[in-house]
Design an enzyme around this catalytic site. Sequence first.
Site, short mmCIF file in Angstrom:
data_model
loop_
_atom_site.label_atom_id
_atom_site.label_comp_id
_atom_site.label_asym_id
_atom_site.label_seq_id
_atom_site.Cartn_x
_atom_site.Cartn_y
_atom_site.Cartn_z
N PRO A 76 0.83 -1.05 -0.01
CA PRO A 76 0.03 -0.15 -0.15
C PRO A 76 0.70 1.19 -0.04
CG PRO A 76 -0.70 -1.56 1.48
CD PRO A 76 0.23 -2.09 0.98
N CYS A 77 0.46 2.15 -0.95
CA CYS A 77 1.17 3.49 -1.14
C CYS A 77 0.64 4.67 -0.33
CB CYS A 77 1.44 3.61 -2.51
SG CYS A 77 -0.16 4.18 -3.55
N GLN A 78 -0.71 4.54 -0.03
CA GLN A 78 -1.24 5.94 0.55
C GLN A 78 -0.59 6.80 1.74
OE1 GLN A 78 -2.94 2.75 0.15
NE2 GLN A 78 -5.04 2.98 -0.51
#
Length: 437
Positions: A76-78
């Site tokens: 996940p990059c958020q």
Amino acid sequence: MQKIRFVDLFSGIGGIRLAFEQAADSLNIESECVFSSEINSDARLVYEKNFSETPSGDIRLIDKLPEHEFLLAGFPCQSFSHAGKKEGFGDTRGTLFFEITRLIDTYKPQAFIFENVRGLYSHDGGQTLATIKHEIQKRGYSFDAFLLNSANFGLPQNRVRVYLVGILNASPTFELISDVGPKDSHSYNTQQLSLFYPPKKSVTVGDILENNPDEKYDCSPEFVNALKRIFNNDLNRLHGVRLIDYRGGNSIHSWDLGLRGECSPEEIELMNRFILKRRNKQFGKEQDGKLLTQEQIASFFEHPNLGETLNSLVNKKYLKLINNKYKPLSGNFSFEVYKFVDPNKISVTLVASDANRLGVYYNQRVRRLTPQEAARLQGFPDSFMLHANDDKAYYQMGNSVSINVVKAVAQEVIIKTLYSTQERIDKSQFALAQFFK
């Protein structure tokens, strides 16, 4: 044919898997995905449609990994993104990286490939990346981080992502070269950033456009007519134009279009000056978001009826009055399109939040890019089955990887891994031979 096994974590719709399989096939190596994991049900649905298997769910519920040589993960990059809060490992989503290291400890693959947003590279002054590097290296892996732009790999998209790669008990030298490219998509010149992707004909947005897509992607007649009025019917001037209410430059604003009510030339001029002048240091130290009094506005917009003009803009909801200070009301998400790509250039970065609002003027039509065109910007073949719901397909493409880039990275990692493995075998056999002499 040689065979390699891989695990696909945070698999999304399967972009990294697809690229890895293409890389192995190009090297005449058979590949087998022995395990995949993805928590989002919509992504799992598309993954199953294309790979005939449904990924496991929440990674936190996985006890261990099966035997494999390569670990792939688009974690996940958020929490690292400029679009997120940039909380990094202080964010629960950020700590999911440690789920990867936990699973690596259950079965160590020969190599890994991780993909993430550009913001990871510099997050927290480099401390986040340093933490990741430390966790990886203490497990015996090499560690390299590359910032790669999709436009350098045969795709017409100015998209920079970070790729983390490593090989167990090895010190490889990769041929990849980091390069983030230019700030905008209109001054891009392709470069050779991998031996697997030498310079070739520049690819432009025009190369991925459909000639006659469904009319449902056309912009509304009202929107098109407003654009025609602004550009005196010369819609070729739309190429590269942004629709945004808090920037100047090559932009169209809601007051230009009259989306909340027609504006007089004086009102348009006032709004255009306002969004530029409110950044001046004389009005405060804030970079943006300054609220200005009527007296401050009068310093750059002299008009005998300034008060009436301001009231008119407040009534039309282009300005908001807060404690006797004026603030522009942003209408960016009310635009049918937020950016018109130029068919003769490359596209801006495709992102999940507004991939459905990229526009183009092509074949005498003002329309949005289609989900298929969004997929092509990412390098997905037309045979790849997209989500049946357009909005979900757009979102998934904005969240996915650029196939060409991952393929190039995977080719190098596979070759370097197999070489280092063979080198270890040769050294081991030599040592045994010496022992038994």
